[in-house]
Design an enzyme around this catalytic site. Sequence first.
Site, PDB file in Angstrom:
ATOM      1  N   ARG A  88       2.606  -6.404  39.626  1.00 53.22           N
ATOM      2  CA  ARG A  88       2.221  -7.656  40.051  1.00 53.22           C
ATOM      3  C   ARG A  88       2.813  -7.862  41.470  1.00 53.22           C
ATOM      4  O   ARG A  88       2.101  -8.631  42.216  1.00 53.22           O
ATOM      5  CB  ARG A  88       3.046  -8.799  38.969  1.00 53.22           C
ATOM      6  CG  ARG A  88       2.420  -8.787  37.721  1.00 53.22           C
ATOM      7  CD  ARG A  88       3.466  -9.688  36.667  1.00 53.22           C
ATOM      8  NE  ARG A  88       3.255  -9.721  35.303  1.00 53.22           N
ATOM      9  CZ  ARG A  88       3.353  -8.936  34.453  1.00 53.22           C
ATOM     10  NH1 ARG A  88       4.548  -8.185  34.588  1.00 53.22           N
ATOM     11  NH2 ARG A  88       3.268  -9.106  32.900  1.00 53.22           N
ATOM     12  N   ASP A 148       5.774 -14.394  28.197  1.00 50.41           N
ATOM     13  CA  ASP A 148       6.701 -13.091  27.830  1.00 50.41           C
ATOM     14  C   ASP A 148       7.311 -13.326  26.541  1.00 50.41           C
ATOM     15  O   ASP A 148       7.532 -12.357  25.561  1.00 50.41           O
ATOM     16  CB  ASP A 148       7.707 -12.668  28.963  1.00 50.41           C
ATOM     17  CG  ASP A 148       6.988 -12.649  30.300  1.00 50.41           C
ATOM     18  OD1 ASP A 148       5.688 -11.964  30.086  1.00 50.41           O
ATOM     19  OD2 ASP A 148       7.431 -12.553  31.323  1.00 50.41           O
ATOM     20  N   ARG A 151       4.903 -12.937  23.615  1.00 50.74           N
ATOM     21  CA  ARG A 151       4.646 -11.492  23.617  1.00 50.74           C
ATOM     22  C   ARG A 151       5.801 -10.849  22.877  1.00 50.74           C
ATOM     23  O   ARG A 151       5.491 -10.049  21.935  1.00 50.74           O
ATOM     24  CB  ARG A 151       4.475 -10.972  24.963  1.00 50.74           C
ATOM     25  CG  ARG A 151       3.083 -11.308  25.336  1.00 50.74           C
ATOM     26  CD  ARG A 151       2.917 -10.498  26.572  1.00 50.74           C
ATOM     27  NE  ARG A 151       1.380 -11.047  27.280  1.00 50.74           N
ATOM     28  CZ  ARG A 151       0.932 -10.759  28.557  1.00 50.74           C
ATOM     29  NH1 ARG A 151       1.798 -10.534  29.364  1.00 50.74           N
ATOM     30  NH2 ARG A 151      -0.334 -11.223  28.654  1.00 50.74           N
ATOM     31  N   HIS A 175       9.444 -12.177  36.261  1.00 48.94           N
ATOM     32  CA  HIS A 175       8.228 -11.981  35.555  1.00 48.94           C
ATOM     33  C   HIS A 175       7.642 -10.681  35.962  1.00 48.94           C
ATOM     34  O   HIS A 175       6.539 -10.729  36.588  1.00 48.94           O
ATOM     35  CB  HIS A 175       7.199 -13.130  35.704  1.00 48.94           C
ATOM     36  CG  HIS A 175       5.927 -13.204  35.154  1.00 48.94           C
ATOM     37  ND1 HIS A 175       5.552 -12.647  33.642  1.00 48.94           N
ATOM     38  CD2 HIS A 175       4.638 -12.863  35.422  1.00 48.94           C
ATOM     39  CE1 HIS A 175       4.575 -12.627  33.117  1.00 48.94           C
ATOM     40  NE2 HIS A 175       3.825 -12.744  34.017  1.00 48.94           N
TER      41      HIS A 175
END
Length: 312
Positions: A88, A148, A151, A175
């Site tokens: 990212r 997150d 998940r 993140h």
Amino acid sequence: MKVTVVGAGAVGASCAEYIAIKDFASEVVLIDIKEGFAEGKAMDLMQTASLNGFDTKITGITNDYTGTTDSHVAVITSGIPRKPGMTREELISTNASIVKSVAENLIKHSPNVILIVVSNPMDTMTYLSHKALGLPKNRIIGMGGVLDSARFKYRLSEALDCPASDVDGMVIGGHSDTGMIPLTRLATRNSVPVSEFLNEDKLNDVLEKTKVGGATLTKLLGTSAWYGPGAAVSAIVQAIACDTKKMFPCSCMLEGEYELEDICIGVPAIIGANGVEKIVDIGLDDVEQAKLLESVNSIDKTNGILSEMNLI
Ligand SMILES: NC(=O)c1ccc[n+]([C@@H]2O[C@H](COP(=O)([O-])OP(=O)(O)OC[C@H]3O[C@@H](n4cnc5c(N)ncnc54)[C@H](O)[C@@H]3O)[C@@H](O)[C@H]2O)c1
């Protein structure tokens, strides 16, 4: 409640769809720089209204912020997503200037707006928005931990062979694949610690799969995911719209909480009509606090690029 979503791509459109389906907002405005794109997505979504039973009005605009005027909440998803194999953090050179100009445009037309930052690298983009706008810290929220955590709960339910609704758990920290901290110690199945059901190896497997949750999907899809991110954003927007005071892990500007200063990172926060109403300082054990510091150092490094780019 008027919600603007900047970026009508995969995440932006999914976010608009979930907000509409939950039917708590009067208006969602999608805005994108690609000519006609937001208008097309808005029209397609509006044609599901009679099928999905919502009354939210969705409109699309090409790059004209006058239509976003007096938004209560604005979500920033504009920018590029990662491709398989990318981190990212590698998106910063493209996304930072996009996020800064978008945030400035939003605030010009909606001076009281609450911003939700989604574009990656999200913690650094949230920090940039704070620095560029100088708003009270409750009005800028980074979304990462909600996704997150979802998940994490998915992976826990898979390991426990139970419905995800049986599971509770939270991911704090940055993140990023290396920075996120799934709190396995505190995760439960109907209030029973998951360690009662899963041995250390299984818990570690859940933890590792959670951390690469985004990368796993990016590899499968060829681009980053959208249903999970869209649903996660819509949960935060709903908490603001309905003033629910739900607790979510969000990237917040810290001013002493967790003994940290001048950093945006995922921590539990109470979300209501005023945005971040309270940052909740939960007691971390030594290992978790050390991981949080590691994550802070890595975000700090990425934040440093913002000065090199003359953006802050
Ligand atoms: N925080 C999270 O949990 C999370 C999860 C998934 C994706 N993301 C991030 O969200 C971002 C969007 O991902 P995506 O999959 O929707 O990408 P996408 O390419 O499908 O959509 C991005 C959209 O932004 C638009 N855009 C670019 N510059 C713009 C500008 N200046 N103004 C308005 N619109 C502009 C593009 O035209 C495009 O339609 C990426 O940075 C991605 O990494 C974050």
